[in-house]
Write an enzyme that holds these catalytic residues in place. Structure first.
Site, PDB file in Angstrom:
ATOM      1  N   ASP A  32      15.153 -67.251   0.123  1.00 58.32           N
ATOM      2  CA  ASP A  32      13.882 -66.542   0.009  1.00 58.32           C
ATOM      3  C   ASP A  32      13.674 -66.109  -1.443  1.00 58.32           C
ATOM      4  O   ASP A  32      14.602 -65.661  -2.118  1.00 58.32           O
ATOM      5  CB  ASP A  32      13.891 -65.307   0.928  1.00 58.32           C
ATOM      6  CG  ASP A  32      12.501 -64.750   1.155  1.00 58.32           C
ATOM      7  OD1 ASP A  32      12.012 -64.823   2.292  1.00 58.32           O
ATOM      8  OD2 ASP A  32      11.897 -64.236   0.179  1.00 58.32           O
ATOM      9  N   ASN A  89       9.236 -63.396  12.244  1.00 61.76           N
ATOM     10  CA  ASN A  89       8.015 -62.594  12.321  1.00 61.76           C
ATOM     11  C   ASN A  89       6.893 -63.458  12.886  1.00 61.76           C
ATOM     12  O   ASN A  89       6.738 -64.614  12.493  1.00 61.76           O
ATOM     13  CB  ASN A  89       7.646 -62.076  10.933  1.00 61.76           C
ATOM     14  CG  ASN A  89       8.682 -61.106  10.386  1.00 61.76           C
ATOM     15  OD1 ASN A  89       9.257 -60.331  11.138  1.00 61.76           O
ATOM     16  ND2 ASN A  89       8.925 -61.156   9.089  1.00 61.76           N
ATOM     17  N   GLY A  95       4.243 -58.940  11.147  1.00 62.39           N
ATOM     18  CA  GLY A  95       4.450 -58.944   9.697  1.00 62.39           C
ATOM     19  C   GLY A  95       4.554 -60.337   9.102  1.00 62.39           C
ATOM     20  O   GLY A  95       5.058 -60.502   7.987  1.00 62.39           O
ATOM     21  N   GLN A  96       4.060 -61.341   9.833  1.00 58.93           N
ATOM     22  CA  GLN A  96       4.131 -62.713   9.315  1.00 58.93           C
ATOM     23  C   GLN A  96       3.135 -62.894   8.171  1.00 58.93           C
ATOM     24  O   GLN A  96       1.954 -62.563   8.305  1.00 58.93           O
ATOM     25  CB  GLN A  96       3.814 -63.713  10.440  1.00 58.93           C
ATOM     26  CG  GLN A  96       3.939 -65.160   9.995  1.00 58.93           C
ATOM     27  CD  GLN A  96       3.728 -66.157  11.141  1.00 58.93           C
ATOM     28  OE1 GLN A  96       3.370 -65.768  12.259  1.00 58.93           O
ATOM     29  NE2 GLN A  96       3.938 -67.427  10.851  1.00 58.93           N
ATOM     30  N   HIS A 102       9.184 -69.876  10.572  1.00 58.22           N
ATOM     31  CA  HIS A 102      10.402 -69.732   9.779  1.00 58.22           C
ATOM     32  C   HIS A 102      11.305 -68.675  10.391  1.00 58.22           C
ATOM     33  O   HIS A 102      10.838 -67.689  10.950  1.00 58.22           O
ATOM     34  CB  HIS A 102      10.098 -69.373   8.317  1.00 58.22           C
ATOM     35  CG  HIS A 102       9.152 -68.236   8.137  1.00 58.22           C
ATOM     36  ND1 HIS A 102       7.789 -68.347   8.323  1.00 58.22           N
ATOM     37  CD2 HIS A 102       9.373 -66.947   7.785  1.00 58.22           C
ATOM     38  CE1 HIS A 102       7.212 -67.180   8.088  1.00 58.22           C
ATOM     39  NE2 HIS A 102       8.150 -66.309   7.776  1.00 58.22           N
ATOM     40  N   HIS A 104      14.209 -66.085   9.323  1.00 54.01           N
ATOM     41  CA  HIS A 104      14.933 -65.420   8.234  1.00 54.01           C
ATOM     42  C   HIS A 104      16.391 -65.267   8.660  1.00 54.01           C
ATOM     43  O   HIS A 104      16.661 -64.816   9.782  1.00 54.01           O
ATOM     44  CB  HIS A 104      14.396 -64.010   7.988  1.00 54.01           C
ATOM     45  CG  HIS A 104      12.957 -63.919   7.585  1.00 54.01           C
ATOM     46  ND1 HIS A 104      12.570 -63.666   6.283  1.00 54.01           N
ATOM     47  CD2 HIS A 104      11.807 -64.018   8.293  1.00 54.01           C
ATOM     48  CE1 HIS A 104      11.242 -63.598   6.216  1.00 54.01           C
ATOM     49  NE2 HIS A 104      10.756 -63.812   7.432  1.00 54.01           N
TER      50      HIS A 104
HETATM   51  P1  5GP Z   1       7.145 -63.639   6.611  1.00 56.59           P
HETATM   52  O1  5GP Z   1       6.653 -62.377   5.979  1.00 56.59           O
HETATM   53  O2  5GP Z   1       6.006 -64.598   6.866  1.00 56.59           O
HETATM   54  O3  5GP Z   1       7.996 -63.431   7.832  1.00 56.59           O
HETATM   55  O4  5GP Z   1       8.129 -64.307   5.573  1.00 56.59           O
HETATM   56  C1  5GP Z   1       7.704 -65.098   4.518  1.00 56.59           C
HETATM   57  C2  5GP Z   1       8.817 -65.100   3.501  1.00 56.59           C
HETATM   58  O5  5GP Z   1       8.571 -66.149   2.598  1.00 56.59           O
HETATM   59  C3  5GP Z   1       8.924 -63.823   2.684  1.00 56.59           C
HETATM   60  O6  5GP Z   1      10.215 -63.251   2.848  1.00 56.59           O
HETATM   61  C4  5GP Z   1       8.671 -64.282   1.258  1.00 56.59           C
HETATM   62  O7  5GP Z   1       9.452 -63.609   0.301  1.00 56.59           O
HETATM   63  C5  5GP Z   1       8.999 -65.766   1.333  1.00 56.59           C
HETATM   64  N1  5GP Z   1       8.275 -66.589   0.383  1.00 56.59           N
HETATM   65  C6  5GP Z   1       6.944 -66.557   0.119  1.00 56.59           C
HETATM   66  N2  5GP Z   1       6.618 -67.482  -0.813  1.00 56.59           N
HETATM   67  C7  5GP Z   1       7.770 -68.114  -1.145  1.00 56.59           C
HETATM   68  C8  5GP Z   1       8.075 -69.165  -2.042  1.00 56.59           C
HETATM   69  O8  5GP Z   1       7.210 -69.721  -2.740  1.00 56.59           O
HETATM   70  N3  5GP Z   1       9.371 -69.572  -2.121  1.00 56.59           N
HETATM   71  C9  5GP Z   1      10.360 -68.997  -1.352  1.00 56.59           C
HETATM   72  N4  5GP Z   1      11.601 -69.476  -1.501  1.00 56.59           N
HETATM   73  N5  5GP Z   1      10.103 -67.996  -0.481  1.00 56.59           N
HETATM   74  C10 5GP Z   1       8.824 -67.552  -0.374  1.00 56.59           C
END
Ligand code: 5GP
Length: 116
Positions: A32, A89, A95-96, A102, A104
């Site tokens: 991440d 998420n 919180g997505q 994906h 985590h």
């Molecule tokens: P969400 O909030 O949708 O559950 O998680 C999305 C995750 O993607 C976040 O933890 C954020 O830091 C990560 N993320 C967003 N853009 C990028 C990117 O361009 N590269 C990487 N490696 N992670 C990303």
């Protein structure tokens, strides 16, 4: 290149770089960009699926493969002994922020519960 690709689709298509720790025919795992723990890796399907809620019966094998890959990647990262958290998420209350399924993997320190 279409403009409505998610950032994760761009990573899958190798249009933007990522620190990849695992790749196979069905999925990709990479660090991440804004880690919330000492180790924070995302496991994503190459297939464009929005989130867990969008999975269908046709995705059963893919969903199983993703879960097995989560365990394999966590092992590869040395997280098995200390333990780790797996989070998916889903939607706005979940919180997505990226609309591509994906998981985590968070580890490397003791994590609080419940989340905020
Ligand atoms: P969400 O909030 O949708 O559950 O998680 C999305 C995750 O993607 C976040 O933890 C954020 O830091 C990560 N993320 C967003 N853009 C990028 C990117 O361009 N590269 C990487 N490696 N992670 C990303």
């Amino acid at each position: 290149m279409s403009d409505d690709k998610t950032i994760f689709k761009r990573i899958i298509d190798k249009e933007i770089p990522a620190d990849i720790v695992h790749e196979d025919d069905l999925c990709l795992a990479f660090h991440d960009v804004a880690p919330a723990a000492p180790i924070h890796v995302l496991v994503i399907p190459k297939k464009e699926v929005t989130n867990v809620a969008a999975l269908t019966d046709q995705d059963a094998a893919l969903a199983g493969h993703l879960m097995l890959t989560v365990g394999q990647v966590a092992r590869q990262l040395g997280l098995e002994e200390g333990g780790y958290r797996v989070v998916a998420n889903c939607g706005s209350d979940g919180g997505q922020t990226v609309d591509h399924l994906h998981f985590h993997i968070l580890g490397g320190r003791a994590l609080a519960w419940p989340p905020g």
